[in-house]
Design a protein around this motif. Structure first.
Motif, PDB file in Angstrom:
ATOM      1  N   ALA A   1     -15.716 -10.101  21.468  1.00 10.90           N
ATOM      2  CA  ALA A   1     -16.476 -11.213  22.538  1.00 10.90           C
ATOM      3  C   ALA A   1     -17.176 -12.081  22.263  1.00 10.90           C
ATOM      4  O   ALA A   1     -16.825 -13.316  23.141  1.00 10.90           O
ATOM      5  N   LYS A   2     -17.791 -12.671  21.615  1.00 15.89           N
ATOM      6  CA  LYS A   2     -18.279 -13.784  20.843  1.00 15.89           C
ATOM      7  C   LYS A   2     -17.285 -14.720  20.411  1.00 15.89           C
ATOM      8  O   LYS A   2     -17.699 -16.037  20.090  1.00 15.89           O
ATOM      9  N   ASN A   3     -16.228 -14.473  19.634  1.00 21.27           N
ATOM     10  CA  ASN A   3     -14.763 -15.256  19.562  1.00 21.27           C
ATOM     11  C   ASN A   3     -13.534 -15.975  20.485  1.00 21.27           C
ATOM     12  O   ASN A   3     -13.096 -15.652  20.168  1.00 21.27           O
ATOM     13  N   ALA A   4     -13.464 -14.800  20.952  1.00 24.10           N
ATOM     14  CA  ALA A   4     -12.462 -14.624  22.635  1.00 24.10           C
ATOM     15  C   ALA A   4     -12.275 -15.763  22.807  1.00 24.10           C
ATOM     16  O   ALA A   4     -11.248 -16.319  22.628  1.00 24.10           O
TER      17      ALA A   4
ATOM     18  N   ALA B   1     -17.048 -16.744  26.662  1.00 25.68           N
ATOM     19  CA  ALA B   1     -15.609 -16.111  27.257  1.00 25.68           C
ATOM     20  C   ALA B   1     -16.501 -15.655  28.676  1.00 25.68           C
ATOM     21  O   ALA B   1     -15.189 -15.129  29.840  1.00 25.68           O
ATOM     22  N   TYR B   2     -16.837 -14.429  28.855  1.00 25.73           N
ATOM     23  CA  TYR B   2     -17.977 -13.646  30.002  1.00 25.73           C
ATOM     24  C   TYR B   2     -19.490 -13.734  30.407  1.00 25.73           C
ATOM     25  O   TYR B   2     -20.143 -13.286  30.138  1.00 25.73           O
TER      26      TYR B   2
ATOM     27  N   ALA C   1     -10.422 -15.092  28.955  1.00 25.11           N
ATOM     28  CA  ALA C   1      -9.200 -14.415  28.295  1.00 25.11           C
ATOM     29  C   ALA C   1      -7.955 -14.655  30.073  1.00 25.11           C
ATOM     30  O   ALA C   1      -7.261 -14.325  29.863  1.00 25.11           O
ATOM     31  N   LEU C   2      -9.047 -13.855  31.454  1.00 26.84           N
ATOM     32  CA  LEU C   2      -7.998 -13.923  32.605  1.00 26.84           C
ATOM     33  C   LEU C   2      -7.544 -15.033  33.213  1.00 26.84           C
ATOM     34  O   LEU C   2      -6.539 -15.340  33.349  1.00 26.84           O
TER      35      LEU C   2
END
Lengths: 441, 441, 441
Positions: free
Chosen positions: A39-42, A431-432, B218-219
């Motif tokens: 996730a940290k590189n998304a 990303a999140y 991502a979405l």
């Protein structure tokens, strides 16, 4: 409107429709590659896979297309080099064609339809590299390499094979690009991985590989579905004409190889890993698709099933093989695109069937039956020659370019950035946002 | 089957295929807009963007289509108003056409293919509004406005430009809808934002904007890829016929503008924000696509590259500009659709090239060369007239309708609901059950 | 090239294009079903929905297609059974056709285009089952059942209705598969659910159902958009020819029914649940699509709106109904595919309109006007006969096969595995590595 004009219109609809599907594969690669990383590189992977098609468009328009399809010598195109602006009276074909891109004069569609279809293939080669070098490469360094692959590396071997160059003259066949697209991307990825080294923590002191899990297998699955869908553009579209027998046959061989590879990869994973690993199932599918890409128009439906079965086994073994060599490929790009790109290219030499090809209109005087069809080695020899020469050239070129980038601007982010994730380091954004994530995973 | 019937069949396949792609853009908008907002509002945005196409279908069928394409006066359609049920003998064209939707008699496809193609464009205008008013609008209030835009606001300006109305008579050109679709959606969004006010916490006491990060890039990336893909329906499909030269050229200009805008937006973001922000890269792409929408069929390939480069710069500047004015647009809809819808419309006046248009069959007597092509201001003047008059009408109409909704049912959710998230408040359900999320983000 | 050849080419492009869209529905089902389940079971659902199309491809190729379309008796196909390898001179049609798959001799496309189009429909039936039995079924047991449905269960009823069997002879009509695909999948799902029992914790001691929330409604929404998109292949593609009037009409009825069902389901949910539940909105859309699948080519546009409105109400009531009966269907597959598959099939008997069908070229001597069109019960009676006989056969077959699987290998994972999640238990991997998730949700 007469029938000839209607045929041009129908062929153009087919070429554009399938080109759009191939374009859509960029989404597939972005989702597979980001889903299989952390996730940290998304954000970084998404940004790379998004911008790479923009770079492809610019680089292939400015130089790559001319180098690949311009009339020239056995090695490169020389006419109409810049901005795809050479003379061209498409959709005229055959003797009626006048222009400098005569290697594409067999397809009767307008020039920009030809260009666009070829562009989306170039973009695919470039995007393959992204996943292999993920989670440690500098954003800027990746962009520079992407320019190089689209403007120079890919077009040169493309000229050899599809642009009327020396491999085409020798009777090398690669219908939709197991070599032209996939193994070229794979060799570039390999060179990058070797110069970058593995991710921190991937290989333990005792030499064993530590699994680093992807952060979102729903995205990865979504990506592979999109790629499978897009491949119905990639392979059947490479007819560049709506020839009904050919496109129906190719849709069938493409799908059957993919399905069989899913099943054999699942079986291999179940046997070797005790449980069917979803990432192996997904990579099995891609392996089958890559492997059938070169032979899809030359082999029987039964042969496509066999090719798929082999590809699914091969990709699982390749994943373990590369890990054994400590070649750290976060998404399995080498196992999918390189190993199966090579296998698919050789598969033409094993399974090519002139009776089948004649029936669907894809036969050629230069094509010989494969080893398993009539026991002759001719075609397999030429295919092997192509594999080896493309490997040699692309590895040299890719090492040179990665090497120059390494010296001039550096390839790898700092250790602290790699540990904290490239999203903040390279892009200043997560990303999140709002989700609790363990960034040391 | 004769050639004329085959042409109708082929054109119908093209129109439906491209309409399906445009329909698919609803997914793109849903993913971009939900991805760029916070997790606590994701269900609400998804629900809005999902239901809005259902509302579009109903409202455009019941009234909108007739108002837009029914034979009428310079301002609105008057015949065949309700349920798209006027007389129509499509696919007859030209003099053979008899019916009440003569503004569409140039395209030789069955009536429901025409209707469906126009419907998906209407749906796009409506969905643009959703992101701009996100994270604070009442679900029901948004639904009511959506009915209004699809049944009345969009069809009226649509009639002016595509339905044989006064702007069409004045030689205003908007090939695929930079104005008809995007800036109309943008003006409606602006009116909504101004009446709603910014989200709680967006602007600090000192006037500075506080970044509110999207919860799932991502979405958002997925969404922009889908939109890019869908735009190959939007622009090339607007030929409403499989004219090979035109559709190949338009696919090329559309893609090149998008790619160039990605690159220039990335550059601008890198310069202004020190790091290339993924959200800017994504909005850059959309900006290029919106800007090339009006001129795609009238400009050279080179001009499309320039239009894209400008669009990518413009969108980054516009994001900062709107934030400066405290106009809180969570997803950048104004910067993308309004600013670049206006720019793209004017770009026809700057770059229109009759030689290019003649070559691909999109020329018209009423079209003049653009300012940068032969130095005349005629076309630019008409384009500016269109921009201003559409702005005036849509702003008045949108303020009136948003205003009525505000008085009758209220526009904005309660403060507590906004803080806790609209998902629970409006829908009684969370988007990510089981995940640890910080809802005050 | 002559007009006849061009027609074959155009029809092939249409059939392949729409088949690709139907293939893409596999992505839609995977996202809907995984999104509506819990994070701890996401990998398992993704794996099931991914591999099921590979299994379909193998099973339908090896046996299913021959059983369904091989010339035979009223109950099953008997010729060309294995590997779809019977004689066939497609694209010859009518009297010119010679071969053993004469039930498909009406469509003039190459054999593999026919096969591939039929294959993607078979795959849809199989994937429907996955969601209904989710979160508790053993991976291997699901795979075995999937082989059975694709190789035997689906092809047999398919032969009755589309393969020249006894229901076709009796004048039963199901244009694109409300019964052939959806209710067959639904009955198989019902049998599986009854043998599996509800998920642990779903029904409390007092008999009340406890809501178990889906873990990712963004994925679920994405999935339904993809399915809506794919349905434009499913229904218009079932013409298996690019007949302009028919495909335009069917695109319209399909979309209008979906839109109306979204609106009526939203209304029902708002009334019954006080707030519009996104999952109901999404299932409303699918319900409308399933319901219009059988009648899409036989009913007026107005009737399609009515069918959609009814479907949206029906699906919401069905969700509550099945929960009342403690039939635990995690994603609402029965409410969507079974309830509305049955309703859509009967809708042919209610709304079929020979004037409409004649106009678009889908009429047949065997079709009668529906009850609401001219007051006659004939067609409704035949449709009801089809519903009942398919239900009886499929339920018996499915119970038998699920039963054998239960005895031989077991159906359900162990209690500890169900509580901990099937991802680790069946696949040894998590879907969202690095995210903080509450696995007891």
């Amino acid at each position: 409107m007469d029938a000839a004009s209607l045929k041009i219109a129908l062929d153009t609809v087919w070429v554009l429709f399938t080109a759009f599907l191939v374009f859509f594969m960029n989404l597939g690669f972005a989702m597979v590659e980001s889903g299989l990383c952390r996730a940290k590189n998304a954000v970084n992977i998404l940004a790379k896979n998004f911008i790479v098609f923009a770079i492809s468009t610019a680089a292939y328009w400015i130089l790559g297309f001319g180098l690949m399809y311009g009339d020239g010598n056995a090695l490169i195109g020389l006419k109409g080099l810049l901005f795809a602006s050479g003379a061209d009276n498409s959709p005229a074909t055959g003797d009626a064609y006048t222009g400098v891109y005569s290697a594409l004069s067999w397809t009767g569609v307008p020039f920009w339809a030809k260009f666009f279809f070829q562009l989306v293939f170039c973009g695919t080669a470039a995007t393959i590299v992204s996943g292999a070098v993920a989670e440690r490469i500098k954003f800027g360094s990746f962009l520079v390499f992407s320019i190089a692959i689209c403007a120079v590396i890919y077009p040169v071997t493309g000229h050899w094979i599809w642009g009327g160059g020396w491999l085409a003259s020798h009777g090398f066949f690669d219908f939709a690009g197991s070599t032209v697209v996939h193994s070229v991307g794979g060799w570039c990825a390999l060179a990058g991985i070797l110069l970058l080294g593995p991710r921190i923590g991937k290989y333990k002191a005792d030499g064993k590989a530590k699994p680093i899990y992807g952060h979102n297998l729903a995205l990865a699955t979504l990506g592979v579905f999109v790629l499978w869908f897009g491949w119905f553009g990639f392979n059947p579209g490479s007819t560049m004409a709506a020839n009904p027998d050919a496109i129906a046959h190719i849709a069938m061989t493409t799908n059957l190889a993919a399905a069989m590879a899913v099943l054999s990869a699942t079986g291999m994973s179940w046997i070797l890993q005790k449980k069917p690993d979803l990432t192996m199932i997904l990579n099995g599918c891609l392996a089958g698709l890559v492997a059938i890409t070169a032979p899809c128009a030359f082999v029987s439906v039964g042969a496509s099933a066999v090719i798929g079965l082999i590809a699914g086994v091969l990709v699982v073994l390749a994943v373990f093989f590369f890990d054994k060599l400590k070649i750290d490929d976060p998404v399995g790009a080498l196992s999918v695109h390189l190993a199966n790109g090579v296998f698919g290219t050789l598969a033409v030499g094993l399974f090519a069937n002139k009776t089948v090809a004649a029936k669907i209109g894809t036969d050629s005087e230069a094509l010989s039956n494969g080893l398993f069809v009539d026991g002759t080695w001719t075609q397999l020899g030429v295919q092997a020659l192509g594999v080896v020469s493309v490997a040699a050239y692309v590895l040299v070129a890719a090492f040179a370019i990665w090497g120059i980038i390494k010296v001039v601007m550096g390839l790898r982010v700092k250790k602290e950035e790699e540990l904290a994730g490239l999203d903040i380091g390279e892009h200043g954004i997560e990303a999140y946002s709002g989700f609790q994530i363990f960034s040391n995973m």
